[in-house]
Motif scaffolding. Structure first.
Motif, mmCIF file in Angstrom:
data_model
loop_
_atom_site.group_PDB
_atom_site.id
_atom_site.type_symbol
_atom_site.label_atom_id
_atom_site.label_comp_id
_atom_site.label_asym_id
_atom_site.label_seq_id
_atom_site.Cartn_x
_atom_site.Cartn_y
_atom_site.Cartn_z
ATOM 1 N N LEU A 125 -13.370 -19.461 16.448
ATOM 2 C CA LEU A 125 -13.886 -20.141 15.020
ATOM 3 C C LEU A 125 -13.787 -21.751 15.206
ATOM 4 O O LEU A 125 -12.987 -22.337 15.863
ATOM 5 N N ARG A 126 -15.212 -21.978 14.881
ATOM 6 C CA ARG A 126 -15.365 -23.559 14.895
ATOM 7 C C ARG A 126 -15.280 -24.057 13.404
ATOM 8 O O ARG A 126 -15.395 -23.467 12.562
ATOM 9 N N GLY A 127 -15.069 -25.416 13.225
ATOM 10 C CA GLY A 127 -15.201 -25.911 11.894
ATOM 11 C C GLY A 127 -14.736 -27.416 12.258
ATOM 12 O O GLY A 127 -13.734 -27.769 13.007
ATOM 13 N N GLY A 184 -18.240 -34.631 20.206
ATOM 14 C CA GLY A 184 -19.592 -34.423 19.757
ATOM 15 C C GLY A 184 -20.407 -35.267 20.414
ATOM 16 O O GLY A 184 -20.092 -36.063 21.269
ATOM 17 N N ALA A 185 -21.720 -34.761 20.313
ATOM 18 C CA ALA A 185 -22.854 -35.593 20.976
ATOM 19 C C ALA A 185 -22.995 -37.002 20.965
ATOM 20 O O ALA A 185 -23.199 -37.767 21.839
ATOM 21 N N ARG A 186 -22.439 -37.629 19.947
ATOM 22 C CA ARG A 186 -22.336 -39.014 19.585
ATOM 23 C C ARG A 186 -21.431 -39.527 20.402
ATOM 24 O O ARG A 186 -21.466 -40.679 20.513
ATOM 25 N N ASN A 187 -20.411 -38.908 20.652
ATOM 26 C CA ASN A 187 -19.312 -39.523 21.380
ATOM 27 C C ASN A 187 -19.227 -39.228 22.958
ATOM 28 O O ASN A 187 -18.268 -39.462 23.743
ATOM 29 N N LEU A 206 -17.583 -30.383 25.776
ATOM 30 C CA LEU A 206 -18.299 -31.886 25.542
ATOM 31 C C LEU A 206 -19.686 -31.549 25.230
ATOM 32 O O LEU A 206 -20.459 -30.742 25.980
ATOM 33 N N LYS A 207 -20.290 -31.942 24.323
ATOM 34 C CA LYS A 207 -21.565 -31.845 23.922
ATOM 35 C C LYS A 207 -22.299 -32.854 24.585
ATOM 36 O O LYS A 207 -21.888 -33.995 24.739
ATOM 37 N N ARG A 208 -23.596 -32.489 24.894
ATOM 38 C CA ARG A 208 -24.686 -33.314 25.384
ATOM 39 C C ARG A 208 -25.050 -34.390 24.576
ATOM 40 O O ARG A 208 -25.416 -34.006 23.268
ATOM 41 N N GLU A 236 -24.991 -27.675 25.630
ATOM 42 C CA GLU A 236 -26.391 -28.144 25.128
ATOM 43 C C GLU A 236 -26.573 -28.024 23.788
ATOM 44 O O GLU A 236 -26.359 -26.781 23.283
ATOM 45 N N ARG A 237 -26.965 -28.899 23.179
ATOM 46 C CA ARG A 237 -27.191 -29.067 21.453
ATOM 47 C C ARG A 237 -28.362 -29.398 21.144
ATOM 48 O O ARG A 237 -28.525 -29.792 19.808
ATOM 49 N N GLY A 238 -29.282 -29.573 21.983
ATOM 50 C CA GLY A 238 -30.742 -30.308 21.734
ATOM 51 C C GLY A 238 -30.573 -31.810 21.879
ATOM 52 O O GLY A 238 -29.593 -32.485 21.792
HETATM 53 C C1 PEP Z 1 -20.788 -30.341 15.385
HETATM 54 O O1 PEP Z 1 -20.787 -29.165 16.150
HETATM 55 O O2 PEP Z 1 -20.224 -30.098 14.604
HETATM 56 C C2 PEP Z 1 -21.624 -31.309 15.665
HETATM 57 C C3 PEP Z 1 -21.529 -32.473 14.862
HETATM 58 O O3 PEP Z 1 -22.504 -31.221 16.550
HETATM 59 P P1 PEP Z 1 -23.094 -32.484 17.413
HETATM 60 O O4 PEP Z 1 -22.115 -33.214 17.855
HETATM 61 O O5 PEP Z 1 -23.803 -31.525 18.687
HETATM 62 O O6 PEP Z 1 -24.213 -33.266 16.516
#
Ligand code: PEP
Ligand code: MN
Length: 340
Positions: A125-127, A184-187, A206-208, A236-238
């Motif tokens: 579960l994500r959130g 998140g991607a921004r971090n 770890l998001k790209r 990978e999140r775009g």
């Molecule tokens: C998220 O998954 O909640 C999110 C904010 O994604 P991202 O960091 O990829 O924008």
């Protein structure tokens, strides 16, 4: 590593570099190649602090002969890393489905959704409890309370939970309540945060970064691995391109590239990449076909009421249909080595 000296460097320049290397307890071999002095350094790898050498007088450039991310590199263990979260095994062949709202908004709605998602085939579960929004006027998340709601949702549904951390305060609270920490991607480039997250001792997704190369993503992963956390998932999140039809551009070509370069599992997030729920199923299917170890999908009980990212959230019934399709697809393409 090789240090290539400039054409007309002085013997003192060479001595200064050699002295510096010996201070770093490195073995040095000096050669003359094509009229240049070249200093070879043993052992292989990237000695800590070696960046300073490029600033020394007489140095033309340093050439790294080995991998810049030795812990993340593909052949480091000879096998792929499998990350266990409760009973879920990520990277073992059976694709994992991570599902849930963009942001947690209400405890009982979250618990209700978690139970539905579990029976529809979700594995985690994500959130988001803290939301890193582009605008300061957008919903910022419910804060620490949200991690407690996720823990409660885990209790009622049996699903392990994943949530983003933004800083030390959120990290401390998340570590107490959630199973997987998300950066998140921004971090992705927030290296001090990465070191702290690594030390929390939980698996990390770890998001790209929006403009990060594969190399930069792997170096960010290397921060986590080097700080002693071997349980790292890449996502990978775009990425940002000139394309305007989509929220971001889902770079699925990075999936096989990641699999060639590292032993770490890779998850694809088609929700943030496309920005539209109608496009999520196609890209989720494509992600598994490309070799992803799982997908992360935003699902909301009533997307019209969602406080963030409602446009890209699947309805629970849509998730259930997609989950069944993805299971069938995984079997058909033979990515499944464990029972579906
Ligand atoms: C998220 O998954 O909640 C999110 C904010 O994604 P991202 O960091 O990829 O924008
Ligand atoms: Mn979102």
């Amino acid at each position: 590593m090789l240090i290539v000296m400039r054409d007309r460097c002085s013997p003192q320049d060479v001595d200064r570099v050699v002295d510096r290397l010996r201070e770093m307890s490195l073995d040095v071999r000096i050669a003359s190649l094509a009229g240049r002095t070249v200093i070879g350094v043993e052992p292989p790898g990237f000695p800590r602090g070696a960046d300073v050498l490029e600033g020394l007088a007489g140095v033309d450039r340093t050439v790294l002969l080995s991998d810049p991310h030795p812990l993340a590199r593909a052949d480091v263990r000879g096998t792929r890393t499998v990350i266990e979260v409760g009973e879920v095994r990520i990277g073992a062949g059976r694709p994992v489905l991570i599902a849930g709202p963009c942001a947690v908004e209400d405890e009982s709605e979250l618990c209700e959704l978690a139970v539905v998602l579990r029976s529809a085939g979700a594995d985690l579960l994500r959130g988001g409890a803290f939301k890193p929004r582009s605008s300061p006027y957008s919903f910022q998340g419910v804060g620490v309370e949200g991690y407690r709601w996720l823990a409660r949702a885990r209790e009622v549904s049996g699903l392990p939970v994943i949530s983003e951390v933004l800083d030390e305060t959120s990290l401390a609270a998340a570590t107490e309540h959630v199973d997987v920490l998300q950066v998140g991607a921004r971090n992705m480039h927030n290296f001090e945060l990465l070191k702290k997250v690594a030390r929390a001792g939980r698996p990390v997704l770890l998001k790209r970064g929006l403009t990060a190369t594969l190399e930069e993503l792997l170096l960010a992963a290397e921060y986590l691995l080097d700080a002693g956390n071997p349980r790292v998932l890449l996502c990978e999140r775009g990425i940002r391109t000139f394309s305007g039809h989509s929220r971001f551009t889902l770079d699925l070509s990075i999936v096989p590239a990641i699999r060639e370069s590292t032993h770490l599992p890779v998850i694809v997030d088609p929700s943030h990449a496309t920005g539209f729920r109608s496009r999520v199923p196609a890209m989720a299917r494509a992600a598994l076909a490309a070799g992803a170890d799982g997908v992360m999908l935003e699902v909301h009980g009533d997307p019209r009421r969602a406080l963030s990212d409602g446009r890209q959230a699947l309805r629970p019934a849509q998730f259930a249909a997609l989950a069944a399709e993805l299971r069938a697809l995984a079997t058909a393409i033979g990515s499944v080595r464990e029972p579906v």
